[in-house]
Each structure stands twice: as C-alpha cells, then as structure tokens.
Design a protein around this motif. Structure first.
Motif, PDB file in Angstrom:
ATOM      1  N   ALA A   1       1.021  -1.294  -0.020  1.00 55.05           N
ATOM      2  CA  ALA A   1      -0.054  -0.118  -0.107  1.00 55.05           C
ATOM      3  C   ALA A   1       0.876   1.332  -0.185  1.00 55.05           C
ATOM      4  CB  ALA A   1      -1.199  -0.049   1.139  1.00 55.05           C
ATOM      5  N   LEU A   2       0.365   2.392  -0.510  1.00 47.87           N
ATOM      6  CA  LEU A   2       1.048   3.402  -0.512  1.00 47.87           C
ATOM      7  C   LEU A   2       1.138   4.504   0.736  1.00 47.87           C
ATOM      8  CD1 LEU A   2       0.445   3.938  -4.330  1.00 47.87           C
ATOM      9  CD2 LEU A   2       2.691   3.435  -3.117  1.00 47.87           C
ATOM     10  N   ASP A   3       0.582   4.049   1.708  1.00 45.60           N
ATOM     11  CA  ASP A   3       0.369   4.991   2.679  1.00 45.60           C
ATOM     12  C   ASP A   3       1.330   5.283   3.920  1.00 45.60           C
ATOM     13  OD1 ASP A   3      -0.524   2.595   3.695  1.00 45.60           O
ATOM     14  OD2 ASP A   3      -2.284   3.084   4.791  1.00 45.60           O
ATOM     15  N   ALA A   4       2.623   4.600   3.461  1.00 46.20           N
ATOM     16  CA  ALA A   4       3.536   4.507   4.585  1.00 46.20           C
ATOM     17  C   ALA A   4       3.901   5.995   5.068  1.00 46.20           C
ATOM     18  CB  ALA A   4       4.867   4.004   4.006  1.00 46.20           C
ATOM     19  N   GLY A   5       3.832   6.255   6.322  1.00 50.58           N
ATOM     20  CA  GLY A   5       3.990   7.687   6.712  1.00 50.58           C
ATOM     21  C   GLY A   5       3.141   8.740   6.714  1.00 50.58           C
ATOM     22  N   GLN A   6       1.773   8.295   6.060  1.00 51.32           N
ATOM     23  CA  GLN A   6       0.921   9.394   5.864  1.00 51.32           C
ATOM     24  C   GLN A   6      -0.018   8.977   6.897  1.00 51.32           C
ATOM     25  OE1 GLN A   6      -2.563  10.229   5.758  1.00 51.32           O
ATOM     26  NE2 GLN A   6      -3.180   8.857   4.088  1.00 51.32           N
ATOM     27  N   GLU A   7      -0.271  10.174   7.888  1.00 51.49           N
ATOM     28  CA  GLU A   7      -0.818  10.070   9.194  1.00 51.49           C
ATOM     29  C   GLU A   7      -1.931  10.891   9.265  1.00 51.49           C
ATOM     30  OE1 GLU A   7       2.632  10.229  11.754  1.00 51.49           O
ATOM     31  OE2 GLU A   7       2.951   8.079  11.443  1.00 51.49           O
ATOM     32  N   SER A   8      -2.551  11.512   8.287  1.00 49.87           N
ATOM     33  CA  SER A   8      -3.422  12.460   8.381  1.00 49.87           C
ATOM     34  C   SER A   8      -4.760  11.646   8.668  1.00 49.87           C
ATOM     35  CB  SER A   8      -3.300  13.534   7.103  1.00 49.87           C
ATOM     36  OG  SER A   8      -2.325  14.209   7.521  1.00 49.87           O
ATOM     37  N   VAL A   9      -4.957  10.736   7.723  1.00 44.76           N
ATOM     38  CA  VAL A   9      -5.979   9.717   7.664  1.00 44.76           C
ATOM     39  C   VAL A   9      -5.475   8.648   7.680  1.00 44.76           C
ATOM     40  CG1 VAL A   9      -6.590  10.357   5.343  1.00 44.76           C
ATOM     41  CG2 VAL A   9      -8.015   9.268   6.778  1.00 44.76           C
ATOM     42  N   ILE A  10      -5.780   7.793   8.575  1.00 47.91           N
ATOM     43  CA  ILE A  10      -4.931   6.418   8.811  1.00 47.91           C
ATOM     44  C   ILE A  10      -5.808   5.161   8.379  1.00 47.91           C
ATOM     45  CG2 ILE A  10      -3.824   5.090  10.507  1.00 47.91           C
ATOM     46  CD1 ILE A  10      -2.729   7.251  11.970  1.00 47.91           C
ATOM     47  N   GLY A  11      -5.138   4.451   7.357  1.00 50.53           N
ATOM     48  CA  GLY A  11      -6.001   3.311   7.119  1.00 50.53           C
ATOM     49  C   GLY A  11      -5.891   2.232   8.146  1.00 50.53           C
ATOM     50  N   VAL A  12      -6.864   1.250   8.301  1.00 50.85           N
ATOM     51  CA  VAL A  12      -7.099   0.295   9.250  1.00 50.85           C
ATOM     52  C   VAL A  12      -7.570  -1.034   8.538  1.00 50.85           C
ATOM     53  CG1 VAL A  12      -8.033   2.058  10.875  1.00 50.85           C
ATOM     54  CG2 VAL A  12      -9.697   0.715   9.537  1.00 50.85           C
ATOM     55  N   ALA A  13      -7.228  -1.979   9.217  1.00 50.53           N
ATOM     56  CA  ALA A  13      -7.812  -3.399   8.723  1.00 50.53           C
ATOM     57  C   ALA A  13      -8.700  -3.869   9.815  1.00 50.53           C
ATOM     58  CB  ALA A  13      -6.529  -4.393   8.735  1.00 50.53           C
ATOM     59  N   GLY A  14      -9.828  -4.537   9.256  1.00 51.43           N
ATOM     60  CA  GLY A  14     -10.878  -5.332  10.182  1.00 51.43           C
ATOM     61  C   GLY A  14     -11.641  -6.387   9.699  1.00 51.43           C
ATOM     62  N   PRO A  15     -12.442  -6.911  10.376  1.00 51.85           N
ATOM     63  CA  PRO A  15     -13.045  -8.195   9.917  1.00 51.85           C
ATOM     64  C   PRO A  15     -14.590  -7.926   9.107  1.00 51.85           C
ATOM     65  CG  PRO A  15     -13.609  -7.638  12.381  1.00 51.85           C
ATOM     66  CD  PRO A  15     -12.629  -6.771  11.997  1.00 51.85           C
ATOM     67  N   MET A  16     -14.471  -9.017   8.319  1.00 51.04           N
ATOM     68  CA  MET A  16     -15.937  -8.777   7.577  1.00 51.04           C
ATOM     69  C   MET A  16     -16.761 -10.288   7.672  1.00 51.04           C
ATOM     70  SD  MET A  16     -14.626  -6.865   4.267  1.00 51.04           S
ATOM     71  CE  MET A  16     -16.073  -6.665   3.214  1.00 51.04           C
ATOM     72  N   THR A  17     -17.694 -10.222   8.146  1.00 48.39           N
ATOM     73  CA  THR A  17     -18.368 -11.566   8.516  1.00 48.39           C
ATOM     74  C   THR A  17     -19.988 -11.523   8.194  1.00 48.39           C
ATOM     75  OG1 THR A  17     -18.978 -10.912  10.776  1.00 48.39           O
ATOM     76  CG2 THR A  17     -16.907 -11.784  10.692  1.00 48.39           C
ATOM     77  N   ARG A  18     -20.568 -12.856   8.477  1.00 45.51           N
ATOM     78  CA  ARG A  18     -21.853 -12.704   8.436  1.00 45.51           C
ATOM     79  C   ARG A  18     -22.761 -12.847   9.739  1.00 45.51           C
ATOM     80  NH1 ARG A  18     -23.197 -17.961   5.166  1.00 45.51           N
ATOM     81  NH2 ARG A  18     -21.240 -18.460   5.752  1.00 45.51           N
ATOM     82  N   SER A  19     -22.126 -12.382  10.570  1.00 45.73           N
ATOM     83  CA  SER A  19     -22.841 -12.356  12.028  1.00 45.73           C
ATOM     84  C   SER A  19     -22.060 -11.095  12.814  1.00 45.73           C
ATOM     85  CB  SER A  19     -23.048 -13.514  12.848  1.00 45.73           C
ATOM     86  OG  SER A  19     -21.805 -13.723  13.328  1.00 45.73           O
TER      87      SER A  19
END
Lengths: 572, 572
Positions: free
Chosen positions: B284-302
């Motif tokens: 990803a290209l957001d290394a060091g970009q800290e103004s709006v920070i990307g996150v990871a998270g889960p996607m599920t059916r419940s």
C-alpha cells in the motif's frame, strides 16, 4: 578547551533579519509591566530576605534546598506538610485531619521562597490560591466529602497551558496580551479533581530548549546549585517541584522537556506515552504536527505520587470525554515487581555523546545496586541512534520554521541563543516536502519496530539510560538532546528517577584517557568540553527508565522498585 | 439524466502522459500468465458449470446467492457447515465434533463457486488450504487440543496484505513480480491462532475506489445482483464473505473500503478505531501518511463473529508485540445493551448527498423498529460535513500523487476510470506543503472534538448513517465517499450492519418531488441521476453504526442488539 563554537552549529538557518528593534520597542514597556507585576505578586507573608544579592548566590553555586533546611525557613508543621506525599496529604484532607488552607499556605510559602531564589515563576497568584483553598474547606465542611481525589493539593502548571482569564504567551513576546477564555483540558481536569493553583512556571522562548532562557524573565536556576540550569523546557516546574513548592507539577515534553528538568533539578518526572494525558488548550506551535508528538505529564518528589497523579487524572478525570485525542484507556493498577522479576538493559553510551564522570558513575553504581538486589542487568547497545537523532531533528523543523518565525515577527523580539540552536536542527529553514515528511515518519515507525522487537526477543523489560551527557548544565549551554529525544521518537514511556547521588568535584573528574578522546561530532565536543568538575557541585544525578509503548503503568511500577533499592527518598 | 459528466470532475490532475503503451507491452504477457494461473487454480472438485455465459448473467442481474440455494449446489452438510457462525465452528472443531478438513472443503467449495460467479479472487490455492487443514487435524489428534481459537477456520485475505512467498501487488501492474518474504502481521497472527488460508481477494487499482476495477482481472460482481458492484476497495472480501466462502474476511479501510463492500454485498464489517488491528506488512502507498490512517478489520456474516474475531485477534494475538503501531489495549467484554439503555442519532442526510429511495427507506424503517423496541432515537444534524469531506480529500492526495504516479510509471499501465476520480480529489497533482498539511490535521482534530463534544453533551451513544447515497452501485460508477470517509477523518469505530431489507424496484422509486430537486453539487447530480430503480434489483440495504473513538467494543455490542431487533440472520 573546545575547538568548536556554538556558532559553528548554526548553518541551516541563519536567522538574520528577524529581530526588529523598532517593533520590539513597543513591547518593551509591556514586558517591564509584566515583570513588575510578577515582583509585586510575591506575597510578603511568605517571602524571605535573600542572604545576598542573587547574582552573588549564582556565582557561589548556592544550594537553595540546603539553605531552606539549614536556616529553618519553614516551621516544623510547614516542613512536615510540604514533605508529605500527595497520597498522604489527600488522605489527611479527606479525613479532616488537615485543612486545605493549612496545606496551601505551607506550599505557597515554600514555593514563594523557591521563586525568590530560582526565578521559577512567570505568574504567582497566592490570593486566588487561598480563596480556592478556603472554598474547598467550606465545601468539605458543608458536604462532609471532598470534591475529588486532588482536593486541596497545590499543583503547579507550566505557563503555556491555557489558564482561564489569564495571559498565556508560551514565552513569545508577541503573545503578551493573549488571554485564554478557558482552561486547557488538563488544567480543567485537575481543577475538577480538587487541585489548588497559585503559580505558573517558567519555560524557554519557543519551548524548545532543554534550558529556560526567554525575553520575559530570563533563566530559571537550579535549586541544588544556583549556578546551574534547572533544565527545560519545563524549567520552572523542575525547580519548583524539586524545591518542594507544589505537590505535583505539570510539564510537557517533545524532546526531553519533562525529563531534563526532573533529572537536573532533582525530582521525578514521567513522559507518558502519547495520547494518555491531554495537551489540548495551550500556547504551543505544534498544532497538526504529528511526526513527533508532545505530551504532558507529572513531575513530583516520589514515584508513588507519579502513580497517584496518573491514576486519578485518567480514571477519575476521563480525559477522553473532554479531548478526543486522548485514548480511552484506564490506568491499570500494577504492583511494583520484585527485583528478580524484571530485566533492565543499561545504555551506557548512545554512540553520539559520551557521558561525563558523574553520569558514568551514576549509571555504574545504579546498575551495581540493582544487580546486587537481584535485578537482571544487561548492556544495551543503542540501535541506529544517529539515524533516530537525525530524523527527529528534521521533524522538529519540518515546516522550515515558518510557524516560529511568524511568531517572532509579531514582536520583533531578539532570538535567544538556544532558540537559534533549535531552529538550526534538521534542515532548518529549508524544511521538508510532504513526501519527505512521510518518509521520515516511516523511518520512525521502523525504528520503533526495531527497538520493540529487540526488547521482545531478548526479554528485556526496561532500558535505563542517561537523561543527558551531563548533570545540570550551565545556563544556556545545552545543545544535544539525543538521550531524551530518542524516547520521543520511539514514543516509549519514560520515567526520570533520582539515583540519590550528586555530583562531587573530588570524585567526578575526567580520567587521564579523556585528553586523547576523539570526539565523534562537533556537538559532542561542544558538550563535553564544558564539563569542569568544580562548576557542577552538588548537581543531582537523575536517569531515565523506559519501557515499550503504552506500558506506562509497568514503567512506573518498576520505578518504585528501583527507587526502593536505591534508597531514594526526597520527602525528608 | 445528469447534466454533469464524470470527466467534468477531473480538474485537479489531468493524468495525461502516464499510460505508456510501449512499456506496458512488456507487462501484458505477465498479466496474461497471471490470469491463466488464476483460471487453472479453480479446483474441479469444487467448481460448477455456469448456467449461462457470465456476461449474460451480469445482464440478467443474476442473484448468485439465490442460485446457490435454489440449485442446491452444496450438500446439506456443506450448507450446515458454511452457514454456521465462526464461534460454533470453532467449538465443534475444538470438541472433535468436526474435522478441520471437513469444514475447509465446504468453504473451499462455496468460495470457488463464488469466484466463478463474482470474480472475487486474485489468487486461489485450495491445495495449500487442504494441506493446512490436514495439518491442523493431525495436530489436534496428536495433542488433543487446538493450536488456537481460530483452529480450522477458513479466513480470506484481501490481496494487498503480505503473504509469505506469494506475489503481493496491491493491483499495481508494476508490482506483479513482488514476492513477500514474510506474512504481514495480521496474516501471521491469524495463522498463529489456527486459521486456514486458501484465497486472496480482489481490490481496485490503487486500492482507492469504492469499487474494484483494475488491470489484473477487472471488476468483481455483487453476489446478490451480478449486474452491480460489490463495493470496494475490499471488493473480493465483500462478495466472498456475503456469499459464504469464508468464516471471516480481512478488509482494509481508509475511506470506506471495509464498509462499502460489507453494506453493498450484504454482510457485516467493522472499521475499528485506528491502531487496534495491525496493518504492518502490505502493498500500500500510505507509509508515513498519518493524516487519515488506514485500518484493517473483519467482515463476517454475523455481529457475534465480528466480536469473536476482534476478541481473539487482540487478546490472544497480542498484536502490539509484533507491531509497535498497535496500542496495547485488550478487547473488553461488553454485554449487548438493552434497547432502553442507549440513544441513537440518525443521520438521514449529510448535507452533501441525498439518499436514494431504498436507503431512505432503510433508515426510516430501521429507526422505526429501533424506536418501537425502546431505543431512544434522535435526529443527527451533520456537523461541518462539507469541511470534513474537503479536508479528507486534500489529505488523500497531499503528496500531489507523487507516490501513486511513481507506481504507474513502473509499468505504464492504463489508469482506470475511478483511479482518475480519486487522484483528482483535494488539490490533486498540486499537493500540499507541510504547513498546509499540519493545518488540515488541526482542522481534523477540531472536527473530532466537535463531534465528540456533541455526543457527550447530548448523551448520544451512537450514530446510524447511510454507508453511501445508494445501495450497491453499477460497476465503476461510485464517486462520492462522503458518508464513509467522515468516519475515517473522525476515527470513529464504525460497524456496517444489514437491515434485512433489499432494494425493491416496485417500492423504491423517486417520488415526484425529485424532478424538482436542486442538486447541491455536480458530484451529487452525478450520483443520484444514476439511480434507476429497475437496475438495482435485490441489492442489500446496509447502514453504518458509529461510536466515539476507541469505543469499538460498545459499537459491536450495540450492533448485536440492533440486529436482534431487526431480526437479521444471514446464517440461514
């Protein structure tokens, strides 16, 4: 003697043409009125007559703390009160054993004397403090309970934190008429919890020296040796707290500004992990600067009081409800570990700046005492410390000093010596592009990662390191922040603790090999050649204790164990 | 019809001269080999014969999920397994009632079918998945215990997360030969906890569309209506998880990239607060970009599975030991609140983008059902939403697109439609200075403060809002992220939940007043005029539920209560 000069370091920002004598002339009368008001605010009820003109005391390396005791400047009761821990005082006030007014007056007296000797305050308002203490007593009387866990505790504040209806200038002359309409969030929380305010303390121009010079009232002095600096930028807090003029002080730290004054002046100070204590509401120039983030934290005379301050501030103050920047993360209760339960890595040298004899001795003796007590001690070889120092320097001046210069232009005030040192950090006036700034952030993250992995893989719980090459420097002579700023760029919670040792000119001499020492940089040469043993008599030897990010509670708990092993007790 | 065109929005970065056909010619054979490998990786054991050529299914608005059930493409056992919650599966595997291999094969089949219909995968390796499941069964047999709480659970991964010894390109053609030597931290943690991997999923060029177009395999399709987009950028995860091809998917989100695909494709997805889930190790290209920070998270059916994923990932995975960016902050157990115990503010309109009839209906019916059940419902008037949208746009392209363009220049690949839309956000190629970027950070902090104060002062616990103006858009036709990106700039944890409602062309028509509606911007006109009821048949209606920063646990707990009130159950 040094072959390099301070001036030779000023290559990245010539800083010419910013002083503007004509414009500044408008401000000089305002500054004089400000100083006059400060002098008049010294309450005769609490003041002493100085034994000598102050400049002579400076020249004498006068020990103000020894003087306080030797001359019995306080009554026995006043001494007992001001040498109590905050925890004890809060208990006694809550049980009705002590009145807030009694407590307050003892501290106001000790603080006033401190200011007379060290020049620690930018503003004193003992009348308002008394009114507040009286209010708290009345509240207690009527309700049978306290307003909060800090009920009646005198707490001092670094000037740049916003204080309702008072000028908040951050030691820029151009801000001399800036009155804040509200308390900063931390001030507000402390007030909500019952604190009594009566003094706001000194700091350097720009807040970016590890010393205290400015165009308002000049330098603060070290209470253990008036010939020396108390450190900075929370200079007044260092002097006042170490002297015993408040139960706790609030400092701020973006490069060492809580830790240098705590170490040099002789108290404890915590630089917490970022975003645990609010820095919302203050006169500072770091708005939106997120590469290296400033923090606020407590300075006290015991580690227990650091713990108490953090616990109540966070758990009762709930700062995340008042400042979205603060993480909703309660302060955990952590019992002090047994000596055998933790491992400490000692950083004797950071590959940039050799330590002077008293600091080398402090590290060695501390390591030996901890090891003797059963703590596992290993040596820490610094990781990429030069890179870390280069990167943090570039971050400080990433905007090409535009913000700072705009502040100077408001008043035309002279730029003082150490401000020039700071503004020449990194690329100075050249500044960075957004892409360059992102690259530095990424390098910073990789540094944090390397340090974290090193600690995890080697089962190291804490790092002990010097706070600076030397004990308290001479005023306006401290240029290299590499020992402290490392933990800002890493964002490792760091407690400065006292070793119980003090500089001794008979012991702390360079050994013969020093004359052949090859300096690793002009900065190192400049720092080390200023150490002449006879000029640093009695300066406290304080060190840093650091842990991984967001293990603040563990660092403080281990600090208790360490101080216990070292037998340090500043409350006597 | 719309008076504005997509092209009219591209004023800030003309993006000419970046496609380089000559250079790209070198890459075309590599891309062809990549696609060939993907086709060959479809295991005949799991594959179906499509009822019609895929393009015809697209034109038919084919409902792939209905087809799965109607045609009984899975056995009853396979259906029972793949319609179990992760919590139940983990229990059954841990008790020996189910084998990892049995579970794995059922999901591998359902996932393979999903890919055949929706084009959701960039890489399938069912052989390695089987090997892993066999290993886990053997481990269980030998040790009588699981390797961790995710033992035997098939979990899917967005492609750009680093995967050991596999290419990780992030949908830049220039990265087509970039093999990662290590797992990303989140991949590693999931593996440590026992997960089985067999599929890596599709995403758009640059990762910065709420859709899925790229030069690798083109667009993914929506499982409920193959004529529509599954959303993006976690496009493949949206389609796969909603279809039932994995127990949980891992998405990433910097502007809506978990939430849009969850809402559009028909599952649940959590955009956690920043720094709780590791994003270390990814293309990803957001290394060091800290103004709006990307996150990871889960996607599920419940929602229960969101909770389980977060709890075990954080509390058992201890990500802070592997990634210094993650805050050492355990996942708290929070019981689902009773309806009467919380207040929800509904944002019907964000002052920028009117909702289409199905979304307006979804909000209204949801509010009514919650209110009926005893939840306190108030209306939320958006605060400075235009400012928030302007600021976040400028943050995305703060470097003047230098990083992205450098990636394009590696291959000369064509810049696809929605990449141009994204690169024209903010100041486009002009970019920002460090000072401007700091100013935006400061504005962002003040926005967070205003929203936080508003919620605190008005005793509002959560906000429900549209995820987007519309249900799932047509492929390559979604330009305006204002509903989702608001919560990135605020850093409010946000759960996308399903309302149980679906677009119905007979009901969800513009009312007559719409013909007189005055569009507030060209962007709004472009979005709204694309809504023709008959082209969005059966698209799921998903909404956002947001809370204050770092109240992720409370948001998820309230999500359970809300879904319970709405009677939504996707596992049947």
């Amino acid at each position: 003697m040094s072959q390099v000069t301070y001036e030779s370091l000023l290559v990245n920002d010539p800083l010419t043409g910013y002083d503007d004598a004509k414009k500044y002339a408008e401000f000089v009368p305002k500054l004089e009125a400000y100083r006059e008001k400060l002098i008049n605010s010294i309450d005769p009820e609490y003041a002493i007559v100085l034994p000598k003109p102050i400049e002579e005391l400076y020249a004498d390396q006068f020990n103000a703390i020894k003087y306080l005791y030797d001359e019995k400047l306080l009554s026995e009761e006043e001494l007992a009160i001001t040498n109590s821990s905050g925890t004890d005082l809060a208990k006694k006030i809550a049980s009705g054993e002590l009145k807030s007014v009694t407590v307050y007056k003892a501290f106001a007296k000790r603080g006033t004397i401190c200011h007379q000797l060290t020049n620690c305050a930018l503003e004193i308002f003992t009348d308002e403090g008394l009114e507040r203490a009286e209010y708290l007593d009345k509240y207690y009387e009527q309700n049978g309970t306290t307003v909060g866990p800090f009920h009646g505790l005198p707490i001092s504040l670094k000037e740049h934190l916003f204080y309702k209806n008072k000028v908040c200038h951050g030691c820029f002359v151009g801000n001399i008429e800036d009155v804040s309409e509200v308390h900063g969030v931390t001030t507000q929380i402390l007030e909500n919890l019952g604190a009594v305010f009566y003094i706001r303390t000194n700091q350097p121009q720009t807040l970016m020296h590890l010393c205290s010079d400015n165009n308002y009232i000049g330098c603060t002095r070290n209470p253990y040796n008036l010939g020396l600096s108390p450190g900075g930028s929370s200079s007044g807090e260092g002097a006042l707290v170490s002297f015993g003029g408040s139960v706790a002080g609030v400092g701020t730290d973006i490069g060492g500004s809580i830790r240098a004054p705590a170490a040099f002046s002789g108290c404890f100070g915590l630089r917490p992990s970022t975003k645990r204590i609010s820095v919302r509401g203050g006169s500072a120039l770091d708005a939106g600067q997120e590469s290296v983030i400033g923090v606020a934290g407590p300075m006290t005379r015991s580690v227990d009081d650091i713990d108490m301050w953090m616990k109540h501030y966070i758990n009762d103050g709930k700062p995340w409800l008042l400042d979205e920047q603060v993480i909703n993360m309660p302060w955990k209760e952590v019992a002090p570990p047994k000596p055998s339960e933790f491992t400490v890595a000692i950083m004797y040298d950071n590959d940039l700046l050799k330590t002077t004899p008293p600091i080398a001795r402090g590290l060695k003796e501390t390591a030996a005492k901890l090891e003797n007590a059963g703590v596992k001690i290993v040596e820490f070889k610094p990781i990429k410390s030069k890179l870390a120092y280069d990167v943090v320097h570039q971050m400080y001046t990433a905007d090409g000093n535009i913000g700072t210069k705009a502040c100077f232009q408001k008043s035309g005030e002279p730029i003082v010596r150490l401000t020039k040192n700071y503004l020449n950090y990194g690329k100075g006036s050249k500044g960075l592009t957004v892409t360059e700034n992102r690259e530095l952030n990424d390098i910073r993250n990789e540094l944090r990662q390397e340090y974290t992995e090193f600690l995890v893989k080697n089962d190291i719980d804490f790092i002990i390191s010097p706070t600076y090459a030397n004990v308290a420097p001479k005023p306006k002579e401290i240029y290299n922040w590499s020992y402290t700023s490392l933990f800002n760029i890493l964002d490792f919670p760091t407690l400065v603790f006292q070793t119980g040792l003090f500089q001794d000119p008979k012991v702390d001499k360079w050994d013969d090999s020093f004359k052949d020492y090859k300096f690793r940089s002009p900065s190192e040469e400049l720092e080390l050649t200023s150490y002449d043993p006879k000029e640093f008599v009695g300066a406290p030897i304080g060190l840093q204790l650091s842990g991984k990010r967001y293990t603040d509670e563990d660092v403080v708990a281990a600090g208790k164990t360490i101080v216990d092993i070292l037998g340090v007790n500043l409350l006597k």
